[in-house]
Design a protein around this motif. Structure first.
Motif, mmCIF file in Angstrom:
data_model
loop_
_atom_site.group_PDB
_atom_site.id
_atom_site.type_symbol
_atom_site.label_atom_id
_atom_site.label_comp_id
_atom_site.label_asym_id
_atom_site.label_seq_id
_atom_site.Cartn_x
_atom_site.Cartn_y
_atom_site.Cartn_z
ATOM 1 N N HIS A 13 20.197 2.173 10.451
ATOM 2 C CA HIS A 13 20.935 1.467 9.397
ATOM 3 C C HIS A 13 20.142 1.245 8.111
ATOM 4 O O HIS A 13 20.732 0.867 7.090
ATOM 5 N N VAL A 14 18.825 1.428 8.144
ATOM 6 C CA VAL A 14 18.022 1.165 6.947
ATOM 7 C C VAL A 14 17.289 2.433 6.522
ATOM 8 O O VAL A 14 17.168 3.397 7.291
ATOM 9 N N ARG A 15 16.817 2.421 5.289
ATOM 10 C CA ARG A 15 16.068 3.554 4.765
ATOM 11 C C ARG A 15 14.569 3.377 5.040
ATOM 12 O O ARG A 15 14.049 2.276 4.895
ATOM 13 N N ARG A 16 13.933 4.459 5.387
ATOM 14 C CA ARG A 16 12.464 4.485 5.396
ATOM 15 C C ARG A 16 12.053 4.792 3.957
ATOM 16 O O ARG A 16 12.071 5.946 3.535
ATOM 17 N N THR A 17 11.694 3.779 3.213
ATOM 18 C CA THR A 17 11.478 3.958 1.786
ATOM 19 C C THR A 17 10.126 4.629 1.521
ATOM 20 O O THR A 17 9.171 4.454 2.276
ATOM 21 N N PRO A 18 10.035 5.390 0.422
ATOM 22 C CA PRO A 18 8.814 6.168 0.177
ATOM 23 C C PRO A 18 7.669 5.339 -0.377
ATOM 24 O O PRO A 18 7.862 4.271 -0.963
ATOM 25 N N SER A 19 6.465 5.853 -0.172
ATOM 26 C CA SER A 19 5.262 5.335 -0.815
ATOM 27 C C SER A 19 4.652 6.478 -1.627
ATOM 28 O O SER A 19 4.624 7.622 -1.165
ATOM 29 N N TYR A 20 4.184 6.140 -2.825
ATOM 30 C CA TYR A 20 3.574 7.152 -3.681
ATOM 31 C C TYR A 20 2.224 6.664 -4.177
ATOM 32 O O TYR A 20 2.069 5.499 -4.547
ATOM 33 N N GLU A 21 1.256 7.588 -4.226
ATOM 34 C CA GLU A 21 -0.039 7.285 -4.832
ATOM 35 C C GLU A 21 0.090 7.534 -6.323
ATOM 36 O O GLU A 21 0.111 8.683 -6.779
ATOM 37 N N VAL A 22 0.195 6.469 -7.084
ATOM 38 C CA VAL A 22 0.470 6.591 -8.522
ATOM 39 C C VAL A 22 -0.807 6.691 -9.339
ATOM 40 O O VAL A 22 -0.764 7.031 -10.532
ATOM 41 N N ALA A 23 -1.926 6.384 -8.743
ATOM 42 C CA ALA A 23 -3.251 6.539 -9.345
ATOM 43 C C ALA A 23 -4.227 6.616 -8.185
ATOM 44 O O ALA A 23 -3.902 6.203 -7.065
ATOM 45 N N PRO A 24 -5.420 7.161 -8.396
ATOM 46 C CA PRO A 24 -6.361 7.257 -7.278
ATOM 47 C C PRO A 24 -6.593 5.905 -6.607
ATOM 48 O O PRO A 24 -7.028 4.943 -7.229
ATOM 49 N N GLY A 25 -6.223 5.827 -5.337
ATOM 50 C CA GLY A 25 -6.421 4.602 -4.572
ATOM 51 C C GLY A 25 -5.358 3.541 -4.752
ATOM 52 O O GLY A 25 -5.464 2.467 -4.147
ATOM 53 N N LEU A 26 -4.332 3.806 -5.566
ATOM 54 C CA LEU A 26 -3.254 2.829 -5.787
ATOM 55 C C LEU A 26 -1.926 3.418 -5.346
ATOM 56 O O LEU A 26 -1.487 4.446 -5.868
ATOM 57 N N TRP A 27 -1.285 2.738 -4.406
ATOM 58 C CA TRP A 27 -0.009 3.179 -3.859
ATOM 59 C C TRP A 27 1.070 2.157 -4.185
ATOM 60 O O TRP A 27 0.825 0.952 -4.156
ATOM 61 N N PHE A 28 2.257 2.648 -4.469
ATOM 62 C CA PHE A 28 3.445 1.803 -4.575
ATOM 63 C C PHE A 28 4.342 2.086 -3.385
ATOM 64 O O PHE A 28 4.681 3.240 -3.110
ATOM 65 N N LYS A 29 4.705 1.025 -2.656
ATOM 66 C CA LYS A 29 5.714 1.124 -1.599
ATOM 67 C C LYS A 29 7.044 0.755 -2.238
ATOM 68 O O LYS A 29 7.277 -0.396 -2.609
ATOM 69 N N LEU A 30 7.940 1.732 -2.368
ATOM 70 C CA LEU A 30 9.157 1.563 -3.157
ATOM 71 C C LEU A 30 10.301 0.984 -2.321
ATOM 72 O O LEU A 30 11.343 1.620 -2.120
ATOM 73 N N GLU A 31 10.121 -0.241 -1.880
ATOM 74 C CA GLU A 31 11.150 -0.903 -1.089
ATOM 75 C C GLU A 31 12.338 -1.316 -1.949
ATOM 76 O O GLU A 31 13.391 -1.683 -1.437
ATOM 77 N N LEU A 32 12.207 -1.241 -3.258
ATOM 78 C CA LEU A 32 13.351 -1.475 -4.137
ATOM 79 C C LEU A 32 14.453 -0.450 -3.906
ATOM 80 O O LEU A 32 15.606 -0.667 -4.319
ATOM 81 N N LEU A 33 14.140 0.659 -3.235
ATOM 82 C CA LEU A 33 15.136 1.686 -2.936
ATOM 83 C C LEU A 33 15.890 1.407 -1.637
ATOM 84 O O LEU A 33 16.726 2.209 -1.225
ATOM 85 N N GLN A 34 15.599 0.274 -1.005
ATOM 86 C CA GLN A 34 16.286 -0.082 0.240
ATOM 87 C C GLN A 34 17.746 -0.408 -0.028
ATOM 88 O O GLN A 34 18.119 -0.803 -1.140
ATOM 89 N N HIS A 35 18.602 -0.233 0.985
ATOM 90 C CA HIS A 35 19.999 -0.676 0.891
ATOM 91 C C HIS A 35 20.045 -2.117 0.397
ATOM 92 O O HIS A 35 19.234 -2.954 0.824
ATOM 93 N N SER A 36 20.955 -2.413 -0.476
ATOM 94 C CA SER A 36 21.170 -3.717 -1.093
ATOM 95 C C SER A 36 20.110 -4.055 -2.130
ATOM 96 O O SER A 36 20.108 -5.135 -2.696
ATOM 97 N N GLY A 37 19.189 -3.137 -2.401
ATOM 98 C CA GLY A 37 18.248 -3.324 -3.492
ATOM 99 C C GLY A 37 16.998 -4.093 -3.162
ATOM 100 O O GLY A 37 16.189 -4.372 -4.046
ATOM 101 N N SER A 38 16.785 -4.436 -1.887
ATOM 102 C CA SER A 38 15.540 -5.120 -1.502
ATOM 103 C C SER A 38 15.331 -4.988 0.000
ATOM 104 O O SER A 38 16.217 -4.558 0.745
ATOM 105 N N PHE A 39 14.157 -5.416 0.440
ATOM 106 C CA PHE A 39 13.777 -5.384 1.849
ATOM 107 C C PHE A 39 14.662 -6.247 2.740
ATOM 108 O O PHE A 39 14.651 -6.122 3.965
ATOM 109 N N LYS A 40 15.453 -7.126 2.157
ATOM 110 C CA LYS A 40 16.189 -8.124 2.940
ATOM 111 C C LYS A 40 17.175 -7.511 3.925
ATOM 112 O O LYS A 40 17.525 -8.133 4.936
#
Length: 313
Positions: A21-48
């Motif tokens: 029922h939920v999305r496995r949201t992506p993580s991206y390395e946006v700079a060396p050693g810095l990752w963003f976990k893009l949970e804003l892409l989850q259903h309903s717009g948040s991790f909730k």
């Protein structure tokens, strides 16, 4: 501490329960050693949505779900997660929000089919009204952040993180940060980041117990709980978690920078974790790998435009 809180196995069980029922949201390395976990892409717009599905599906398995459906009190995002999960599962939902909840969130709640009640000017007032409604109807109460099933569901975010040393998590009531530390706190350092104007965990750690705080922050619509949850607090103490505070100016600037540099639109609450890095409140050690959970995007883009225009003169 006398508080039952979920462990790694509970979170793995939640992941299996809600996986369809939920999305496995992506993580991206946006700079060396810095990752963003893009949970804003989850259903309903948040991790909730994760916790909402786990709470409702667990109750269904246990025979605790009735025709009265579910009731939740929320600053907006928890309500959206519950409304989405309830609509997906064919369950009636009532959501109590403050009268000053963002119009974009209230409109989306109604679009998802939830009955919306606006009561009070803070989450705590909406919460009090929701408990009366539960007593009247016998509906299943879904707490925004302080039930074992909710914390376990939110903790599934932690199971999806890349191989990092540290993760920064925005914190209000504490369901997300509590779940994440329960999932991975034995191997990854989890740092809570809070608005200085809503320091629920910071105040609790200082007092040695959850205490009420005054909520006065630009991120108050999503991080505006008056006190940290008992379960998240117990997990924070158990894992020796620390809390960092960031001022509203840093949150606004971090939100603007996420747009300017990465073209990511988030709400102020989601920008709070990044603000700790952006403002130098958290300074990684040499070679440290850091992930930032960008936890929600339920915002009016017009407010971002206005803040960006103001910053550029």
């Amino acid at each position: 501490m006398g508080v039952d809180f979920p462990n790694r196995q509970d979170i793995e069980d939640a992941a299996a329960r809600i996986g369809a029922h939920v999305r496995r949201t992506p993580s991206y390395e946006v700079a060396p050693g810095l990752w963003f976990k893009l949970e804003l892409l989850q259903h309903s717009g948040s991790f909730k949505a994760r916790g909402a599905f786990n709470r409702i599906l667990s109750a269904r398995e246990a025979g605790e779900l009735t025709d009265a459906g579910v009731v939740v009190a929320s600053g907006g995002n928890a309500g959206l997660g519950v409304a989405y999960a309830a609509a997906t599962l064919g369950v009636p939902a009532e959501v109590f929000v403050p009268v000053n909840a963002p119009a974009t969130k209230v409109a989306k709640l109604r679009e998802l089919g939830a009955v919306v009640h606006q009561h009070g000017r803070e989450y705590a007032e909406a919460y009090a009204a929701s408990t009366i409604r539960v007593a009247e109807t016998g509906a299943l109460f879904v707490h925004a952040y302080d039930q074992p099933e909710i914390v376990a569901g939110q903790g599934t975010v932690g199971l999806e993180l890349p191989d990092v040393d540290t993760v920064l998590v925005a914190t209000g009531g504490g369901g997300l940060v509590g779940g994440v530390v329960a999932a991975i706190g034995d191997r990854i350092t989890v740092v809570a980041v809070e608005p200085a104007g809503a320091p629920t965990l910071h105040a609790a750690l200082t007092a040695g117990k959850p205490v009420d705080v005054v909520v006065d922050s630009v991120a108050g619509d999503s991080l505006g709980a008056r006190r940290i949850g008992t379960i998240p607090f117990a997990l924070a103490v158990h894992h020796g978690m620390r809390s960092l505070l960031v001022p509203d100016e840093a949150i606004v600037e971090a939100r603007r920078r996420l747009w300017d540099q990465y073209r990511i639109v988030v709400e102020h609450g989601a920008a709070t974790a990044f603000a700790a890095l952006d403002a130098g409140v958290y300074v990684p050690a040499a070679g440290e790998r850091v992930a930032v959970v960008l936890c929600g995007a339920n915002t009016d883009p017009a407010t971002l435009h206005a803040e960006t225009a103001h910053a550029t003169g």
